[in-house]
Design a protein around this motif. Structure first.
Motif, PDB file in Angstrom:
ATOM      1  N   PRO A 183       0.821  -1.220   0.000  1.00  0.00           N
ATOM      2  CA  PRO A 183       0.000   0.000   0.000  1.00  0.00           C
ATOM      3  C   PRO A 183       0.851   1.264   0.000  1.00  0.00           C
ATOM      4  CG  PRO A 183       0.047  -0.956   2.200  1.00  0.00           C
ATOM      5  CD  PRO A 183       0.822  -1.894   1.306  1.00  0.00           C
ATOM      6  N   ASP A 184       1.383   1.616  -1.148  1.00  0.00           N
ATOM      7  CA  ASP A 184       2.244   2.788  -1.254  1.00  0.00           C
ATOM      8  C   ASP A 184       1.558   3.885  -2.068  1.00  0.00           C
ATOM      9  OD1 ASP A 184       2.375   1.823  -3.844  1.00  0.00           O
ATOM     10  OD2 ASP A 184       4.413   1.044  -3.643  1.00  0.00           O
ATOM     11  N   ASP A 185       2.245   5.001  -2.255  1.00  0.00           N
ATOM     12  CA  ASP A 185       1.666   6.135  -2.966  1.00  0.00           C
ATOM     13  C   ASP A 185       1.346   5.801  -4.416  1.00  0.00           C
ATOM     14  OD1 ASP A 185       1.853   7.654  -0.691  1.00  0.00           O
ATOM     15  OD2 ASP A 185       3.711   8.662  -1.274  1.00  0.00           O
ATOM     16  N   ARG A 186       2.174   4.996  -5.036  1.00  0.00           N
ATOM     17  CA  ARG A 186       1.947   4.634  -6.442  1.00  0.00           C
ATOM     18  C   ARG A 186       0.641   3.876  -6.587  1.00  0.00           C
ATOM     19  NH1 ARG A 186       4.249   0.100  -9.338  1.00  0.00           N
ATOM     20  NH2 ARG A 186       4.159   0.469 -11.602  1.00  0.00           N
ATOM     21  N   LEU A 187       0.400   2.906  -5.691  1.00  0.00           N
ATOM     22  CA  LEU A 187      -0.859   2.174  -5.724  1.00  0.00           C
ATOM     23  C   LEU A 187      -2.026   3.100  -5.393  1.00  0.00           C
ATOM     24  CD1 LEU A 187      -2.502  -0.447  -5.937  1.00  0.00           C
ATOM     25  CD2 LEU A 187      -1.928  -0.910  -3.540  1.00  0.00           C
ATOM     26  N   GLY A 188      -1.832   3.969  -4.397  1.00  0.00           N
ATOM     27  CA  GLY A 188      -2.892   4.888  -4.018  1.00  0.00           C
ATOM     28  C   GLY A 188      -3.314   5.794  -5.161  1.00  0.00           C
ATOM     29  N   ASP A 189      -2.348   6.294  -5.914  1.00  0.00           N
ATOM     30  CA  ASP A 189      -2.666   7.162  -7.055  1.00  0.00           C
ATOM     31  C   ASP A 189      -3.473   6.396  -8.108  1.00  0.00           C
ATOM     32  OD1 ASP A 189      -1.325   9.224  -5.855  1.00  0.00           O
ATOM     33  OD2 ASP A 189       0.520   8.971  -7.017  1.00  0.00           O
ATOM     34  N   ALA A 190      -3.089   5.159  -8.380  1.00  0.00           N
ATOM     35  CA  ALA A 190      -3.816   4.359  -9.368  1.00  0.00           C
ATOM     36  C   ALA A 190      -5.243   4.096  -8.907  1.00  0.00           C
ATOM     37  CB  ALA A 190      -3.080   3.040  -9.618  1.00  0.00           C
ATOM     38  N   LEU A 191      -5.430   3.801  -7.623  1.00  0.00           N
ATOM     39  CA  LEU A 191      -6.772   3.535  -7.100  1.00  0.00           C
ATOM     40  C   LEU A 191      -7.624   4.793  -7.087  1.00  0.00           C
ATOM     41  CD1 LEU A 191      -6.050   1.014  -4.207  1.00  0.00           C
ATOM     42  CD2 LEU A 191      -6.952   0.545  -6.498  1.00  0.00           C
ATOM     43  N   ASP A 192      -7.022   5.937  -6.814  1.00  0.00           N
ATOM     44  CA  ASP A 192      -7.778   7.188  -6.866  1.00  0.00           C
ATOM     45  C   ASP A 192      -8.357   7.410  -8.263  1.00  0.00           C
ATOM     46  OD1 ASP A 192      -7.352   7.797  -4.216  1.00  0.00           O
ATOM     47  OD2 ASP A 192      -5.616   9.093  -4.604  1.00  0.00           O
ATOM     48  N   ARG A 193      -7.568   7.114  -9.267  1.00  0.00           N
ATOM     49  CA  ARG A 193      -8.044   7.270 -10.652  1.00  0.00           C
ATOM     50  C   ARG A 193      -9.177   6.302 -10.955  1.00  0.00           C
ATOM     51  NH1 ARG A 193      -3.363   6.949 -14.945  1.00  0.00           N
ATOM     52  NH2 ARG A 193      -5.155   7.495 -16.291  1.00  0.00           N
ATOM     53  N   LEU A 194      -9.055   5.083 -10.484  1.00  0.00           N
ATOM     54  CA  LEU A 194     -10.077   4.076 -10.774  1.00  0.00           C
ATOM     55  C   LEU A 194     -11.377   4.349 -10.032  1.00  0.00           C
ATOM     56  CD1 LEU A 194      -8.116   0.692 -10.807  1.00  0.00           C
ATOM     57  CD2 LEU A 194      -9.157   1.863 -12.745  1.00  0.00           C
ATOM     58  N   THR A 195     -11.285   4.607  -8.733  1.00  0.00           N
ATOM     59  CA  THR A 195     -12.499   4.749  -7.933  1.00  0.00           C
ATOM     60  C   THR A 195     -13.255   6.027  -8.242  1.00  0.00           C
ATOM     61  OG1 THR A 195     -11.190   5.676  -6.102  1.00  0.00           O
ATOM     62  CG2 THR A 195     -11.628   3.307  -6.060  1.00  0.00           C
ATOM     63  N   ALA A 196     -12.627   6.981  -8.910  1.00  0.00           N
ATOM     64  CA  ALA A 196     -13.343   8.178  -9.332  1.00  0.00           C
ATOM     65  C   ALA A 196     -14.394   7.860 -10.382  1.00  0.00           C
ATOM     66  CB  ALA A 196     -12.353   9.216  -9.877  1.00  0.00           C
ATOM     67  N   ARG A 197     -14.214   6.768 -11.105  1.00  0.00           N
ATOM     68  CA  ARG A 197     -15.128   6.429 -12.202  1.00  0.00           C
ATOM     69  C   ARG A 197     -15.788   5.066 -12.030  1.00  0.00           C
ATOM     70  NH1 ARG A 197     -11.852   7.512 -16.135  1.00  0.00           N
ATOM     71  NH2 ARG A 197     -12.751   9.531 -16.653  1.00  0.00           N
ATOM     72  N   HIS A 198     -15.124   4.135 -11.364  1.00  0.00           N
ATOM     73  CA  HIS A 198     -15.593   2.754 -11.317  1.00  0.00           C
ATOM     74  C   HIS A 198     -15.839   2.289  -9.885  1.00  0.00           C
ATOM     75  CE1 HIS A 198     -14.155   2.601 -15.478  1.00  0.00           C
ATOM     76  NE2 HIS A 198     -12.963   2.988 -15.057  1.00  0.00           N
ATOM     77  N   ASP A 199     -16.626   1.223  -9.758  1.00  0.00           N
ATOM     78  CA  ASP A 199     -16.676   0.452  -8.511  1.00  0.00           C
ATOM     79  C   ASP A 199     -15.503  -0.524  -8.526  1.00  0.00           C
ATOM     80  OD1 ASP A 199     -18.860   1.565  -7.322  1.00  0.00           O
ATOM     81  OD2 ASP A 199     -20.252  -0.028  -7.841  1.00  0.00           O
ATOM     82  N   VAL A 200     -14.835  -0.696  -7.389  1.00  0.00           N
ATOM     83  CA  VAL A 200     -13.671  -1.575  -7.325  1.00  0.00           C
ATOM     84  C   VAL A 200     -13.778  -2.502  -6.119  1.00  0.00           C
ATOM     85  CG1 VAL A 200     -11.151  -1.733  -7.213  1.00  0.00           C
ATOM     86  CG2 VAL A 200     -12.222   0.193  -8.413  1.00  0.00           C
ATOM     87  N   MET A 201     -13.566  -3.788  -6.350  1.00  0.00           N
ATOM     88  CA  MET A 201     -13.380  -4.783  -5.291  1.00  0.00           C
ATOM     89  C   MET A 201     -12.033  -5.456  -5.519  1.00  0.00           C
ATOM     90  SD  MET A 201     -17.083  -6.632  -4.685  1.00  0.00           S
ATOM     91  CE  MET A 201     -17.449  -7.003  -6.405  1.00  0.00           C
ATOM     92  N   TRP A 202     -11.499  -6.079  -4.451  1.00  0.00           N
ATOM     93  CA  TRP A 202     -10.163  -6.680  -4.578  1.00  0.00           C
ATOM     94  C   TRP A 202     -10.129  -8.010  -3.834  1.00  0.00           C
ATOM     95  CZ3 TRP A 202      -5.664  -3.044  -5.608  1.00  0.00           C
ATOM     96  CH2 TRP A 202      -4.513  -3.760  -5.939  1.00  0.00           C
ATOM     97  N   ALA A 203      -9.903  -9.079  -4.570  1.00  0.00           N
ATOM     98  CA  ALA A 203      -9.699 -10.408  -3.991  1.00  0.00           C
ATOM     99  C   ALA A 203      -8.205 -10.675  -3.951  1.00  0.00           C
ATOM    100  CB  ALA A 203     -10.410 -11.478  -4.818  1.00  0.00           C
ATOM    101  N   MET A 204      -7.645 -10.754  -2.735  1.00  0.00           N
ATOM    102  CA  MET A 204      -6.199 -10.889  -2.555  1.00  0.00           C
ATOM    103  C   MET A 204      -5.860 -12.322  -2.136  1.00  0.00           C
ATOM    104  SD  MET A 204      -5.448  -7.263  -0.602  1.00  0.00           S
ATOM    105  CE  MET A 204      -6.693  -7.524   0.655  1.00  0.00           C
ATOM    106  N   ILE A 205      -4.944 -12.937  -2.849  1.00  0.00           N
ATOM    107  CA  ILE A 205      -4.491 -14.291  -2.514  1.00  0.00           C
ATOM    108  C   ILE A 205      -3.317 -14.155  -1.550  1.00  0.00           C
ATOM    109  CG2 ILE A 205      -3.871 -16.541  -3.412  1.00  0.00           C
ATOM    110  CD1 ILE A 205      -6.492 -15.305  -4.548  1.00  0.00           C
ATOM    111  N   ALA A 206      -3.463 -14.730  -0.368  1.00  0.00           N
ATOM    112  CA  ALA A 206      -2.440 -14.585   0.671  1.00  0.00           C
ATOM    113  C   ALA A 206      -1.194 -15.400   0.338  1.00  0.00           C
ATOM    114  CB  ALA A 206      -3.002 -15.026   2.024  1.00  0.00           C
ATOM    115  N   ASP A 207      -0.078 -15.005   0.942  1.00  0.00           N
ATOM    116  CA  ASP A 207       1.190 -15.720   0.804  1.00  0.00           C
ATOM    117  C   ASP A 207       1.311 -16.816   1.860  1.00  0.00           C
ATOM    118  OD1 ASP A 207       2.749 -14.473  -1.340  1.00  0.00           O
ATOM    119  OD2 ASP A 207       2.659 -12.677  -0.103  1.00  0.00           O
TER     120      ASP A 207
END
Length: 286
Positions: A183-207
């Motif tokens: 969860p860094d600034d680069r990811l945050g910027d990309a998500l800000d762009r996406l969530t401004a227009r789209h609905d977003v969900m995230w399924a994360m596969i654990a390590d």
């Protein structure tokens, strides 16, 4: 059904009722032939829906209302890079769990006539499957993802998210499938762009934990042990688990801060329970 969809169905089941209902965006409203009720005519109504017999009896113009259906335009965004060659906590490769998650999401769309597409790839670039309907289309997408994970490049899910933010302008329901991101600034910027227009969900596969039953995990890129002999040192184990708790909490807060419903999945046997919970949170948020 094809091979990949059948594997997903064996894990997820066939009952998809109530899933992916609600949400803010990406809804196409269509009308069924199922009658709902009569209501007074207002300017702008389709005159073809006037019930002339009922209007004659009542003395006012009445309109037939029909049950409406809501269909989503869904885009799966998946990491098919090297990170997905690592192991999940249940011992499966993460790409195998991800493939079952993608298949489960495809199964949900079949009963709803949703259009579904996919963007997947790694740091080298992104591949796209256009949005369509039907079993054959979904099976083809899954096969493409499976093939790509056999010869992956370095993972970089932000690359795929940026591709989607740049090339998809109309509102969509986006479901990201990857390992747990940083969860860094680069990811945050990309998500800000996406969530401004789209609905977003995230399924994360654990390590697979780096410390598990006295054994150390390994680096999926190099194949080298992460902790080596230190994996059996109680102090190292305690420090590792404390750091993992903090990391997990920080990631959850990061996702919540961006309004993203998410689930962490440890293996294919958890897929139904985790996806059901994730989609319910998203539906309530809508």
């Amino acid at each position: 059904m094809g091979t990949h969809l059948n594997r997903a169905r064996a894990r997820f089941g066939t009952d998809t009722r109530g899933l992916l209902e609600g949400g803010r965006h990406a809804l196409l409203h269509t009308r069924t032939l199922e009658f709902d009720e009569l209501r007074p005519y207002v300017p702008g109504d389709d005159v073809r829906d006037i019930d002339w017999k009922a209007s004659a009896r009542s003395g006012s113009v009445l309109i037939k209302r029909f049950v409406s259906e809501k269909h989503h335009k869904i885009l799966l965004v998946a990491d098919s890079g090297r990170n997905m060659r690592g192991l999940a906590p249940d011992g499966e490769r993460k790409c195998a769990v991800a493939l079952n998650v993608l298949g489960a999401l495809g199964l949900i769309t079949l009963g709803r006539a949703d259009e579904i597409g996919m963007v997947y790839g790694d740091a080298r670039g992104s591949l796209r499957a256009r949005q369509r309907r039907g079993e054959n289309h979904i099976e083809s997408m899954l096969a493409g993802y499976h093939t790509h994970t056999a010869t992956p490049g370095p993972s970089d899910i932000v690359h795929q998210l940026t591709y989607v933010a740049t090339h998809y302008r109309h509102p969509l329901l986006i479901v990201v499938v990857s390992d747990e991101p940083d969860p860094d600034d680069r990811l945050g910027d990309a998500l800000d762009r996406l969530t401004a227009r789209h609905d977003v969900m995230w399924a994360m596969i654990a390590d697979m934990p780096a410390v598990e039953a006295g054994r150390g995990g390994y680096d999926v890129l190099s194949g080298r042990p992460v902790l080596g002999p230190a994996a059996v040192d109680p102090r190292v184990v305690a420090a590792y688990r404390s750091a993992e708790d903090r990391r997990t909490q920080h990631l959850a807060e990061f996702m919540a801060g961006h309004g993203i419903s998410h689930a962490t999945i440890a293996g294919s046997d958890e897929i139904r329970r985790r996806i059901t919970a994730m989609t319910r949170v998203w539906s309530r948020a809508g």
